[in-house]
Structure formats: structure tokens, C-alpha cells
Design a protein around this motif. Structure first.
Motif, mmCIF file in Angstrom:
data_model
loop_
_atom_site.group_PDB
_atom_site.id
_atom_site.type_symbol
_atom_site.label_atom_id
_atom_site.label_comp_id
_atom_site.label_asym_id
_atom_site.label_seq_id
_atom_site.Cartn_x
_atom_site.Cartn_y
_atom_site.Cartn_z
ATOM 1 N N ASP A 9 55.023 104.960 -23.407
ATOM 2 C CA ASP A 9 54.564 104.932 -24.810
ATOM 3 C C ASP A 9 54.604 103.523 -25.408
ATOM 4 O OD1 ASP A 9 54.167 107.664 -24.850
ATOM 5 O OD2 ASP A 9 56.264 108.049 -25.357
ATOM 6 N N ILE A 10 54.151 102.569 -24.621
ATOM 7 C CA ILE A 10 54.176 101.180 -25.107
ATOM 8 C C ILE A 10 53.052 100.952 -26.113
ATOM 9 C CG2 ILE A 10 53.730 98.781 -24.406
ATOM 10 C CD1 ILE A 10 56.415 99.553 -23.470
ATOM 11 N N CYS A 11 53.374 100.355 -27.237
ATOM 12 C CA CYS A 11 52.327 99.898 -28.140
ATOM 13 C C CYS A 11 52.657 98.489 -28.612
ATOM 14 C CB CYS A 11 52.157 100.847 -29.326
ATOM 15 S SG CYS A 11 53.627 100.976 -30.339
ATOM 16 N N LYS A 12 51.627 97.798 -29.046
ATOM 17 C CA LYS A 12 51.834 96.421 -29.521
ATOM 18 C C LYS A 12 50.842 96.172 -30.648
ATOM 19 C CE LYS A 12 53.316 92.187 -29.485
ATOM 20 N NZ LYS A 12 54.739 91.841 -29.683
ATOM 21 N N SER A 13 51.361 95.664 -31.744
ATOM 22 C CA SER A 13 50.485 95.341 -32.869
ATOM 23 C C SER A 13 50.727 93.904 -33.296
ATOM 24 C CB SER A 13 50.790 96.253 -34.063
ATOM 25 O OG SER A 13 50.663 97.594 -33.676
ATOM 26 N N TYR A 14 49.670 93.265 -33.725
ATOM 27 C CA TYR A 14 49.822 91.953 -34.350
ATOM 28 C C TYR A 14 49.503 92.113 -35.824
ATOM 29 C CZ TYR A 14 50.051 89.979 -29.710
ATOM 30 O OH TYR A 14 50.437 89.676 -28.441
ATOM 31 N N TYR A 15 50.022 91.224 -36.583
ATOM 32 C CA TYR A 15 49.763 91.298 -38.023
ATOM 33 C C TYR A 15 48.896 90.129 -38.443
ATOM 34 C CZ TYR A 15 53.087 95.061 -38.368
ATOM 35 O OH TYR A 15 53.695 96.271 -38.224
ATOM 36 N N LEU A 16 47.740 90.481 -39.028
ATOM 37 C CA LEU A 16 46.897 89.443 -39.609
ATOM 38 C C LEU A 16 47.145 89.520 -41.103
ATOM 39 C CD1 LEU A 16 43.645 90.160 -37.599
ATOM 40 C CD2 LEU A 16 45.169 88.205 -37.328
ATOM 41 N N GLY A 17 48.007 88.704 -41.592
ATOM 42 C CA GLY A 17 48.432 88.818 -42.991
ATOM 43 C C GLY A 17 49.181 90.131 -43.153
ATOM 44 N N GLU A 18 48.680 90.968 -44.045
ATOM 45 C CA GLU A 18 49.333 92.255 -44.306
ATOM 46 C C GLU A 18 48.842 93.319 -43.331
ATOM 47 O OE1 GLU A 18 51.513 93.258 -47.381
ATOM 48 O OE2 GLU A 18 51.966 91.256 -46.588
ATOM 49 N N GLU A 19 47.661 93.054 -42.794
ATOM 50 C CA GLU A 19 46.983 94.107 -42.055
ATOM 51 C C GLU A 19 47.525 94.238 -40.631
ATOM 52 O OE1 GLU A 19 42.384 95.262 -41.105
ATOM 53 O OE2 GLU A 19 42.818 93.524 -42.358
ATOM 54 N N VAL A 23 46.930 96.371 -30.824
ATOM 55 C CA VAL A 23 46.282 95.821 -29.633
ATOM 56 C C VAL A 23 46.470 96.777 -28.455
ATOM 57 C CG1 VAL A 23 46.174 93.870 -28.068
ATOM 58 C CG2 VAL A 23 46.692 93.488 -30.462
ATOM 59 N N LEU A 24 47.640 97.336 -28.365
ATOM 60 C CA LEU A 24 47.912 98.321 -27.309
ATOM 61 C C LEU A 24 48.374 99.619 -27.973
ATOM 62 C CD1 LEU A 24 49.898 96.212 -24.680
ATOM 63 C CD2 LEU A 24 47.484 96.852 -24.618
ATOM 64 N N ARG A 25 47.863 100.754 -27.451
ATOM 65 C CA ARG A 25 48.262 102.045 -28.016
ATOM 66 C C ARG A 25 48.765 102.948 -26.914
ATOM 67 N NH1 ARG A 25 43.692 102.036 -32.443
ATOM 68 N NH2 ARG A 25 42.309 100.990 -30.993
ATOM 69 N N ASN A 26 49.969 103.414 -27.076
ATOM 70 C CA ASN A 26 50.529 104.446 -26.197
ATOM 71 C C ASN A 26 50.206 104.256 -24.725
ATOM 72 O OD1 ASN A 26 51.053 105.379 -28.720
ATOM 73 N ND2 ASN A 26 51.018 107.518 -28.049
ATOM 74 N N ILE A 27 50.649 103.131 -24.195
ATOM 75 C CA ILE A 27 50.390 102.875 -22.781
ATOM 76 C C ILE A 27 51.478 103.546 -21.940
ATOM 77 C CG2 ILE A 27 50.249 101.071 -21.021
ATOM 78 C CD1 ILE A 27 47.989 100.676 -22.849
ATOM 79 N N ASN A 28 51.055 104.353 -21.005
ATOM 80 C CA ASN A 28 51.992 104.948 -20.053
ATOM 81 C C ASN A 28 51.538 104.573 -18.655
ATOM 82 O OD1 ASN A 28 54.002 106.779 -21.519
ATOM 83 N ND2 ASN A 28 52.037 107.229 -22.483
ATOM 84 N N LEU A 29 52.424 103.954 -17.913
ATOM 85 C CA LEU A 29 52.024 103.467 -16.591
ATOM 86 C C LEU A 29 53.241 103.462 -15.674
ATOM 87 C CD1 LEU A 29 49.685 102.116 -14.971
ATOM 88 C CD2 LEU A 29 50.601 99.918 -15.722
ATOM 89 N N THR A 30 53.030 103.916 -14.461
ATOM 90 C CA THR A 30 54.097 103.876 -13.471
ATOM 91 C C THR A 30 53.564 103.159 -12.246
ATOM 92 O OG1 THR A 30 54.714 106.051 -14.267
ATOM 93 C CG2 THR A 30 55.817 105.268 -12.280
ATOM 94 N N VAL A 31 54.306 102.221 -11.731
ATOM 95 C CA VAL A 31 53.891 101.526 -10.515
ATOM 96 C C VAL A 31 55.012 101.671 -9.494
ATOM 97 C CG1 VAL A 31 53.190 99.347 -9.492
ATOM 98 C CG2 VAL A 31 52.523 99.880 -11.840
ATOM 99 N N ALA A 32 54.646 102.084 -8.299
ATOM 100 C CA ALA A 32 55.657 102.262 -7.247
ATOM 101 C C ALA A 32 55.779 100.984 -6.438
ATOM 102 C CB ALA A 32 55.249 103.409 -6.342
ATOM 103 N N ALA A 33 56.895 100.816 -5.774
ATOM 104 C CA ALA A 33 57.111 99.647 -4.927
ATOM 105 C C ALA A 33 56.062 99.637 -3.821
ATOM 106 C CB ALA A 33 58.508 99.666 -4.344
ATOM 107 N N PRO A 60 57.179 94.651 -26.530
ATOM 108 C CA PRO A 60 56.341 95.660 -27.178
ATOM 109 C C PRO A 60 56.860 96.002 -28.582
ATOM 110 C CG PRO A 60 57.714 96.666 -25.515
ATOM 111 C CD PRO A 60 57.926 95.204 -25.406
ATOM 112 N N THR A 61 55.934 96.458 -29.435
ATOM 113 C CA THR A 61 56.341 96.885 -30.777
ATOM 114 C C THR A 61 57.101 98.211 -30.692
ATOM 115 O OG1 THR A 61 54.246 95.934 -31.473
ATOM 116 C CG2 THR A 61 55.496 97.141 -33.130
ATOM 117 N N CYS A 62 56.660 99.072 -29.797
ATOM 118 C CA CYS A 62 57.397 100.310 -29.594
ATOM 119 C C CYS A 62 57.281 100.718 -28.130
ATOM 120 C CB CYS A 62 56.887 101.413 -30.514
ATOM 121 S SG CYS A 62 55.159 101.801 -30.240
ATOM 122 N N GLY A 63 58.073 101.692 -27.715
ATOM 123 C CA GLY A 63 58.022 102.172 -26.346
ATOM 124 C C GLY A 63 59.103 101.564 -25.483
ATOM 125 N N HIS A 64 59.149 102.031 -24.223
ATOM 126 C CA HIS A 64 60.183 101.572 -23.308
ATOM 127 C C HIS A 64 59.567 100.972 -22.067
ATOM 128 C CE1 HIS A 64 63.358 103.235 -25.662
ATOM 129 N NE2 HIS A 64 62.739 104.397 -25.725
#
Lengths: 242, 390
Positions: A9-19, A23-33, A60-64
Motif C-alpha cells: 500500500d505504498i503511496c507518495k504525494s508531492y505538494y505544489l504549494g497547498e495542493e 504520484v504513486l497510489r496504493n502500490i503493492n509489489l512483491t519481488v522474490a530473490a 513513501p508518504t504511506c505504506g510499508h
């Protein structure tokens, strides 16, 4: 296979002034060795931001985010530096070699920050440069090397710490087709030898070399099913909100 | 680790030769001026001290201000002091100004130095020709004069003046000798004055009185005992008024002189330190430019695992090396300047560890202080922005 890398559940936001600019919404990804994953997406899709987060250059702004058993999102700057040094090998589009250091010096650089002794450093850097086929060019400076050779030096530098993942951002973007192909072959060989590789690209042809491909579009991962299902669910929920 | 960082710093400084050279120029000038001033100051202090002790170490100086009733000292008073144990000689001094005339040559406002024979007995002053004052001259209040070397030349040219008459404040005096010339910087040089018996000067020039007294004592005598004895004698002479005189011993004068030269040197060095400050600002400017130029490199190093502290140390070391380089050149330049100054002025050239260590310490401090802001800036760069910077 055990998950080497886990994005939840990774998300990332940038702030342009107040707004708020997500950039990223609810990314879920698993990578194996041992996987070779290509992240495919057009420019502006958020793939560089995703790479920065995976590479521990950004938080990230949120998520693990769990990398090789380490919960990265709780680390401070110094610990992040350590994770970058030990767990991640970067390969950049424009090589990012230091012009004043020889090929050997450039490859040794991550080991300097690991605190390795000179003799051991030299031995390991030499071995890795030989592995990428530059055993003859140890003492050459970047400007004495071709683009392909420079990228090989960069790959050697990424491998030298024996990282958990090699993270490549458009590694063929600055190379002609033939050289690009050779570099991709090298990545294939490394993957065969056991390296986990995540490559970010907008080039479908390049992505074909990878064992698995995910797409990123407008900050969301698609293909692999999970993201699309989630988006549909949200869509449905919005439609039927009372 | 540290070795690599130092190596990288040196490589970067060498790579930007011209810029590095121009940058350290401020430090070079600052350190050079501090070193030169301090070395010259030390040489001057040493020179003054050796001259002072050359005047005779076993000496008390008494300033006489007198009382309304007793304004000056007479022969019996001097004898009373001279009879104290361990006192070898008592040398009174008057000083006044008057015109000195020989034939058609006239010198106005010449220092008339009233002295006793002890000036010559004690070896404080020797004559180049003729003779000095003798006990008989003082006791008999003879109108005799010993000319300072410059005054003798001014009045008589190359002729030998002994036996000729000169007129001091309207009175005839016989010239009996010429003083040995004192070196240019000697304190209280009598080169331009005329020495007469002190009790004569009191009569010839109005308002003249014994204003100071040198009390010489035997080698190895206890200064405090002699000082106490002298004080007791003077108290008796001045009827118990201790405000009538002040006794200083040689060591006190030496201390005062050294503290004055020390203060002067420190003040000049302080002014020179301002140029170090300016040099430091130059270093800061260069380092800031360097950080901006190498933004990309810093980002890469961070991506490869450099901790913020390691980046900071790298830039701090670079600035300290620059300053040390400047300091080293400055020490050489300052030493050369001080040597040149010492040779030109005629001071002895002494090089001591103090100023050199101080200069090295200053350079390192300037490097650290003015390198801190740029180094901090470098260490706090965001690796993403830094990597994107081209």
C-alpha cells in the motif's frame, strides 16, 4: 520462494504549494530473490519515484516497505545510507561515474563507505570488473571508455557490495541499440548467476529480457491483477455511494 | 576511510589549481602578516630587554617629586643613601632645556643633563674622548660640560672640542670630553645633550631640580633589602612623606616594557587577524561553489551509501587542507618578511615555536569554522535532487 522485497500500500504525494499531487497510489509489489523484474511505464507515470522509494533514496508518504527482512520505512537517514550501501546496487541511465577516478576507483567507492580495507577492496573490485569483461581497463578513466564500457563499470560498481537487489534505471537509455543489447545480455547473465534485478524502463523491447514485467500508469501498478481489481472495486464503490 | 577522504580532497584541490591558489591567498596574507608582526615584535621586545639589562641589572630607579619644603636633593642626602649597606653608587639626574652656544653655532632647546660623577664611575656612560665628570667637579660645582656625540659634531664639526668654552643658558662652561655614541634605539640616549654636574645645572637653569636617582647596589645583594633601606633613607630626607618619591627596580621596568611590547604586538596581530577572517570568507565562498559544482557527485556518493557525516567530513577536510596549505605558505612568507625587517631595522631575528603553532592553529580553525556551512550544506543535500542535477 521467500519475498526479498515487499511493497505494501505504498503511496507518495508531492505538494505544489497547498495542493497535494499524488504520484504513486496504493502500490503493492512483491519481488522474490533471483527474480528479474521490469517496471514498464511512460515518462511521468511515477516509475522514477517508485525506483527512488525502492532504492531507499526517498520515503513513501504511506505504506510499508520491507527489504531483505528490514522494515525500511522506520529507518533514519544514517541507517538508510547503510541499507543503500549494503543491500542495493544502483545502475543509472547516464552511468554516474566520477570522472576523476579510474574504473577501479569508481568500483571501489561503495566499499570505501562499507569501511573495507584497501587490499580487500582492490581485490573485490578487480574481480567484479573482470566479471563484466573489463579486466584490461582497470586503470582507465571514464572519458577513456566507450558508453557501453562505462555502463559495465557502473554495473560492476552496483555488484561489488554483493547487494540484495540491483536497481537499474533505464540502463540502456544512453546507449545505441547494439551496445544496449550487450548490456541487457550482461544483466541476463547476472540474473542467471543469481542476482535479483529490478529494471525501470519505458522500452518494451528491453523489458522482454526480464522474467516478469509490471506496468505503471498514472501512479498505479497494473498487470499482475491486484491493482486493477482494486481500482475497479474503488470505481464500483464510488458509483454506489449513497 | 580517512585516508581515502584526504586523498580525494587533495585530488580535488590539485584539479582546481588556479582556483585553490587564489582562494588560499587570503589565508597566506593573513598568516604571513601575523607571523611577521609577532616575530618582529618578539625581536623588538628581546632587543629592548637586553638594552635595559645592559643599563645595569643591580639598580633602583627613584623618581623624586619632592615636597613644598624640600624640592631637591643635596650632596649630604645622596651620601646618606650611599652609606646604606650594599649600595655602591648613587647617581642623581636633573633634566632641563636651554640654549647651547659655541662661537657662531647655536643650538636651542638642548637637553641639559645634570649628573654626578657616578654616571661615569658606574660604567653607565663612557667617553669617546677627554674625560667624564669627577668627584672634584661635583664638589667644587665646576662649570664643566661633557658633550653628547651628535651635539659635539653639530657645534664643533670634526674639531676636537676639549678645552674650548661653550655657553649654556648664558653661562660659560669648559668642555672636558665627548660621550661615547649610543646606538640608535638606546633608551634615554644622551647623543644630543650635554652633561654637567647636577648641582651646577640647578643653579644655571631656573626651575631645575633632581628629578630622579639611580641607586646602584652590589652584585648579589638582596633587592628588597636595598629597596627598603633606600626608602627608609628617603623618608628621613623628606620628613616622612612617602608621596615625595617613588622607587622602581629594574625588574619592574622590564616587566612594564615587556607588557607594553606584548600588548602592541597582540594588537597588531589582532589587526592582521582581520585579514585571516577575510581569507576565511574566501574559503567559504570557494567551498560553496565547490559544493554546488559537485552536487551530482554528492548525490551519487549518497546513493552508494555515504552517510551525511561522511560527506560533511570530506568537505571539512578539504577546507582544512586548503587553509593549512595557506598557513604553511604564510608561515614561510611571514618568516621571510620578519627576517627582512629584522635585518633592515637591526633587531635580532628570533624564530620561536609560539607564532608558528598559533598560525597553524589559526589556519585549522579558519578551515573548520568557514568550512562548516558548506560542508553542512553538502551533507544535507537530498540524493534524488542531487542525482538529477546536471
Amino acid at each position: 520462494m521467500a519475498a526479498l522485497l515487499l511493497l505494501q500500500d505504498i503511496c507518495k504525494s508531492y505538494y505544489l504549494g497547498e495542493e497535494e499531487q499524488p504520484v504513486l497510489r496504493n502500490i503493492n509489489l512483491t519481488v522474490a530473490a533471483g527474480e528479474f523484474l521490469a517496471v514498464l511505464g511512460p515518462s511521468g507515470s511515477g516509475k522514477t519515484t517508485l525506483m527512488n522509494i525502492i532504492g531507499c533514496l526517498d520515503v513513501p508518504t504511506c505504506g510499508h516497505y520491507v527489504l531483505d527482512g528490514i522494515s525500511v520505512d522506520t529507518l533514519n537517514e544514517k541507517e538508510m545510507a547503510k541499507v543503500r550501501n549494503r543491500k542495493i546496487g544502483f545502475v543509472f541511465q547516464n552511468f554516474q561515474l566520477l570522472p576523476r577516478l579510474t574504473a577501479l576507483g569508481n568500483v571501489e567507492l561503495p566499499l570505501v563507505y562499507s569501511g573495507l580495507k584497501t587490499v580487500e577492496r582492490r581485490a573485490r573490485a578487480t574481480a567484479v570488473l573482470e566479471q563484466v569483461g573489463l579486466g584490461e581497463k582497470l586503470r582507465s578513466y571514464p572519458n577513456q571508455l566507450s558508453g557501453g564500457q562505462q555502463q559495465r563499470v557502473a554495473i560492476a560498481r552496483a555488484m561489488v557490495t554483493n547487494p540484495a537487489i540491483i536497481l537499474a534505471d533505464e540502463p540502456t537509455g544512453a546507449l545505441d541499440q547494439t551496445t544496449g543489447q550487450q548490456i541487457m545480455e550482461l544483466f541476463g547473465e547476472l540474473n542467471q548467476a543469481g542476482s535479483t534485478i529490478i529494471m525501470i524502463t519505458h522500452n518494451r523491447e528491453v523489458a522482454k529480457v526480464a522474467g516478469r514485467t509490471v506496468r505503471i500508469l498514472d501512479g498505479e501498478l497494473i498487470e499482475g491483477g491486484e491493482a486493477r481489481a482494486r481500482r475497479n472495486y474503488r470505481y464500483v464503490r464510488r458509483q454506489y455511494r449513497p | 576511510m580517512l585516508g581515502e577522504i584526504i586523498g580525494m580532497s587533495v585530488a580535488n584541490i590539485v584539479h582546481n589549481k588556479t582556483r585553490s591558489l587564489l582562494t588560499i591567498l587570503g589565508i597566506v596574507i593573513g598568516v604571513a602578516s601575523i607571523i611577521a608582526l609577532m616575530l618582529i615584535g618578539e625581536g623588538a621586545a628581546g632587543n629592548i630587554s637586553s638594552q635595559l639589562s645592559g643599563l645595569g641589572g643591580n639598580k633602583l630607579t627613584v623618581q623624586i617629586s619632592g615636597t613644598p619644603i624640600k624640592r631637591t636633593l643635596f650632596e649630604p642626602d645622596l651620601r646618606a643613601i650611599a652609606e646604606k649597606p650594599d649600595v655602591v653608587a648613587v647617581s642623581p639626574a636633573t633634566s632641563s632645556r636651554a640654549a647651547v652656544v659655541y662661537g657662531s653655532s647655536r643650538r636651542n632647546n638642548v637637553l641639559i643633563a645634570g649628573r654626578s660623577y657616578s654616571l661615569f664611575d658606574s660604567g653607565q656612560q663612557t667617553v669617546a674622548s677627554g674625560r667624564g665628570l669627577m668627584p672634584l667637579d661635583v664638589e667644587g660645582r665646576s662649570r664643566v660640560a661633557v658633550l653628547g656625540s651628535s651635539l659635539a659634531t653639530a657645534l664643533f664639526g670634526n674639531r676636537s672640542p676639549e678645552g674650548d668654552e661653550i655657553i649654556i643658558a648664558g653661562q660659560r662652561f669648559v668642555v672636558i670630553g665627548v660621550l661615547q655614541e649610543a646606538s640608535g634605539f638606546a633608551i634615554g640616549s644622551l647623543n644630543n645633550s650635554v652633561v654637567v654636574p647636577y648641582n651646577v645645572s640647578e643653579r644655571v637653569v631656573p626651575n631645575t631640580r633632581v628629578s630622579s636617582l639611580d641607586v646602584f647596589f652590589a652584585e648579589g645583594a638582596d633587592v628588597t633589602t636595598v629597596q627598603a633601606d633606600t626608602e627608609a633613607a628617603l623618608l628621613q630626607i623628606f620628613d616622612g612623606r612617602d608621596s615625595a618619591f617613588a622607587i622602581t627596580n629594574q625588574q619592574e621596568i622590564l616587566d612594564i616594557v615587556q607588557s607594553i611590547t606584548g600588548t602592541l604586538t597582540a594588537m597588531l596581530a589582532g589587526i592582521a587577524a582581520i585579514s585571516l577572517l577575510v581569507g576565511g570568507i574566501g574559503i567559504m565562498n570557494m567551498m560553496l561553489v565547490s559544493v554546488t559544482e559537485r552536487t551530482n557527485e554528492i548525490g551519487l556518493r549518497k546513493a552508494l551509501g555515504a552517510e551525511p557525516m561522511q560527506i560533511m567530513i570530506q568537505f571539512l577536510i578539504e577546507s582544512v587542507i586548503l587553509c593549512l596549505l595557506g598557513g604553511f605558505v604564510g608561515i614561510l612568507l611571514g618568516g621571510a618578511l620578519a627576517y627582512l625587517g629584522a635585518v633592515l631595522i637591526g633587531f635580532p631575528f628570533v624564530i620561536t615555536a609560539g607564532p608558528v603553532l598559533l598560525a597553524v592553529g589559526f589556519s585549522v580553525t579558519v578551515g573548520l569554522v568557514f568550512g562548516l556551512a558548506p560542508a553542512r550544506k553538502a551533507s544535507r543535500l537530498n540524493p534524488i535532487d542531487a542525482l538529477r542535477y546536471v
